[in-house]
Design an enzyme around this catalytic site. Sequence first.
Site, PDB file in Angstrom:
ATOM      1  N   LYS A   1      42.395  47.139  34.146  1.00  0.00           N
ATOM      2  CA  LYS A   1      41.388  48.098  34.633  1.00  0.00           C
ATOM      3  C   LYS A   1      41.715  48.559  36.059  1.00  0.00           C
ATOM      4  O   LYS A   1      41.700  49.751  36.348  1.00  0.00           O
ATOM      5  CB  LYS A   1      39.976  47.468  34.572  1.00  0.00           C
ATOM      6  N   THR A   2      42.022  47.601  36.932  1.00  0.00           N
ATOM      7  CA  THR A   2      42.358  47.960  38.313  1.00  0.00           C
ATOM      8  C   THR A   2      43.622  48.810  38.336  1.00  0.00           C
ATOM      9  O   THR A   2      43.717  49.806  39.065  1.00  0.00           O
ATOM     10  CB  THR A   2      42.585  46.674  39.149  1.00  0.00           C
TER      11      THR A   2
ATOM     12  N   ASP B   1      34.829  47.761  41.072  1.00  0.00           N
ATOM     13  CA  ASP B   1      35.070  46.695  40.109  1.00  0.00           C
ATOM     14  C   ASP B   1      33.744  45.961  39.877  1.00  0.00           C
ATOM     15  O   ASP B   1      32.877  45.970  40.762  1.00  0.00           O
ATOM     16  CB  ASP B   1      36.112  45.735  40.711  1.00  0.00           C
TER      17      ASP B   1
ATOM     18  N   THR C   1      33.468  43.878  32.961  1.00  0.00           N
ATOM     19  CA  THR C   1      33.804  42.963  31.876  1.00  0.00           C
ATOM     20  C   THR C   1      32.603  42.831  30.941  1.00  0.00           C
ATOM     21  O   THR C   1      32.684  42.204  29.907  1.00  0.00           O
ATOM     22  CB  THR C   1      34.142  41.565  32.436  1.00  0.00           C
TER      23      THR C   1
ATOM     24  N   ARG D   1      47.975  39.840  32.580  1.00  0.00           N
ATOM     25  CA  ARG D   1      47.950  39.003  33.795  1.00  0.00           C
ATOM     26  C   ARG D   1      48.471  37.601  33.470  1.00  0.00           C
ATOM     27  O   ARG D   1      49.238  37.025  34.248  1.00  0.00           O
ATOM     28  CB  ARG D   1      46.535  38.909  34.376  1.00  0.00           C
TER      29      ARG D   1
HETATM   30  P1  ADP Z   1      41.935  43.893  35.470  1.00  0.00           P
HETATM   31  O1  ADP Z   1      41.557  44.819  36.597  1.00  0.00           O
HETATM   32  O2  ADP Z   1      41.526  44.406  34.128  1.00  0.00           O
HETATM   33  O3  ADP Z   1      41.482  42.467  35.695  1.00  0.00           O
HETATM   34  P2  ADP Z   1      44.631  44.367  36.407  1.00  0.00           P
HETATM   35  O4  ADP Z   1      44.705  45.844  36.365  1.00  0.00           O
HETATM   36  O5  ADP Z   1      44.438  43.735  37.753  1.00  0.00           O
HETATM   37  O6  ADP Z   1      43.525  43.827  35.385  1.00  0.00           O
HETATM   38  O7  ADP Z   1      45.977  43.817  35.714  1.00  0.00           O
HETATM   39  C1  ADP Z   1      46.451  42.512  35.914  1.00  0.00           C
HETATM   40  C2  ADP Z   1      47.960  42.503  35.972  1.00  0.00           C
HETATM   41  O8  ADP Z   1      48.447  42.776  34.672  1.00  0.00           O
HETATM   42  C3  ADP Z   1      48.549  43.555  36.910  1.00  0.00           C
HETATM   43  O9  ADP Z   1      49.429  42.923  37.798  1.00  0.00           O
HETATM   44  C4  ADP Z   1      49.389  44.461  36.068  1.00  0.00           C
HETATM   45  O10 ADP Z   1      50.701  44.463  36.576  1.00  0.00           O
HETATM   46  C5  ADP Z   1      49.430  43.804  34.720  1.00  0.00           C
HETATM   47  N1  ADP Z   1      49.095  44.790  33.689  1.00  0.00           N
HETATM   48  C6  ADP Z   1      47.861  45.029  33.192  1.00  0.00           C
HETATM   49  N2  ADP Z   1      47.908  45.973  32.241  1.00  0.00           N
HETATM   50  C7  ADP Z   1      49.199  46.341  32.136  1.00  0.00           C
HETATM   51  C8  ADP Z   1      49.877  47.281  31.296  1.00  0.00           C
HETATM   52  N3  ADP Z   1      49.226  47.983  30.383  1.00  0.00           N
HETATM   53  N4  ADP Z   1      51.201  47.421  31.464  1.00  0.00           N
HETATM   54  C9  ADP Z   1      51.866  46.674  32.368  1.00  0.00           C
HETATM   55  N5  ADP Z   1      51.288  45.749  33.168  1.00  0.00           N
HETATM   56  C10 ADP Z   1      49.961  45.589  33.055  1.00  0.00           C
END
Ligand code: ADP
Length: 371
Positions: A72-73, A117, A166, A225
Amino acid sequence: MTDPHPQEAPLVAPAADPEDRAIEAALRPKNLDDFVGQKRVRRQLSLVLEASRLRGRSADHVLLSGPPGLGKTTLAMIIAAEMNAPLRISSGPAIQHAGDLAAILSSLTDGEVLFLDEIHRMSRPAEEMLYMAMEDFRVDIIVGKGPGATAIPLELPPFTLVGATTRAGLLPGPLRDRFGFTGHLEFYSTEELELVLRRSAMLMDMKVNSAAFAEIAGRSRGTPRIANRLLRRVRDWALVHGIDLIDARSAGAALDMYEVDARGLDRLDRSVLTALITKFNGGPVGLSTLAIAVGEEPETVETVAEPYLVREGLLGRTPRGRIATAAAWKHLGLEMPQNVAAAMPEDLFSVAPEDLLGSESGLDSWAQPDS
Ligand code: ADP
């Protein structure tokens, strides 16, 4: 050998730990083309962004929902990059007063992307202020208190709000309705995680063969992650063992050492299943009794171990208590006795996951517990 990375949080926890936060910036894909998987969301989002570029306006507000660690981030950052706009990052828990939000909104520049977030954790007054800001690009700043209080209208530049949650179910309808686009992120397939790992290994300058990527991906619980975190542990293991090219055996040995098994279960997950099967003949057994048997708090069993075990079809939550499914017996290399199989509720697998999880924590219990 001693663990070179004593972990406070489990290695398979989906939320970011400080080490993740430090390293994730380098691994995040920078544009939609590099973002692996989530085809539907990617396609729809790409259309939303293209349309706003053609109209020469800031993009519609975007709501991204889904479990932690799915991107998401990363998508919020990509939206800002694709729109060539600056990005401001904040979160629901950081906005406890309407004034906190007013301070952020009033300093936004034209077209800026504001990423909030955990938007479901914003305070009610801030949420109400956000309604007007999202719809009309203005807010009323209240000056003074009681009968003498006055509202001073403040015009805002057009901006794009990207909200992440979430717990989409906890978002009030009026807030949800104000997003022009909602994307729900799903867990990744093993093949998609292999692509994530391939990209990360390249950025980390690691030599890893295809079978090793598959081995790590299979243990990553559908979550990029976790995949990236396991890759780092494998890298450390290979370094210590003087291994240059990582193959499936090395990756497997490394992750076995960290007690993450072939299906992504860690020690707590396995001890819950083992206790359920060996001490209670597969259940049903109540949560608190089960928790005592594994020496953990009931909340830890419920929020840390159970969501993944239920998702994997290894554990069932029934009105009479927790039960180990046939798949759980098999995973531990045991055969489910005939009488236990016969006593299994027939409709266990015809029940929707949200019903299986029970209403007290709901489907969203894959989310981290709210602090
Ligand atoms: P969330 O905000 O949903 O908790 P993040 O965007 O922080 O998740 O993602 C966590 C990690 O996973 C990041 O470091 C990113 O590099 C990796 N990641 C997440 N989704 C992808 C994707 N679709 N392709 C490549 N790497 C991803």
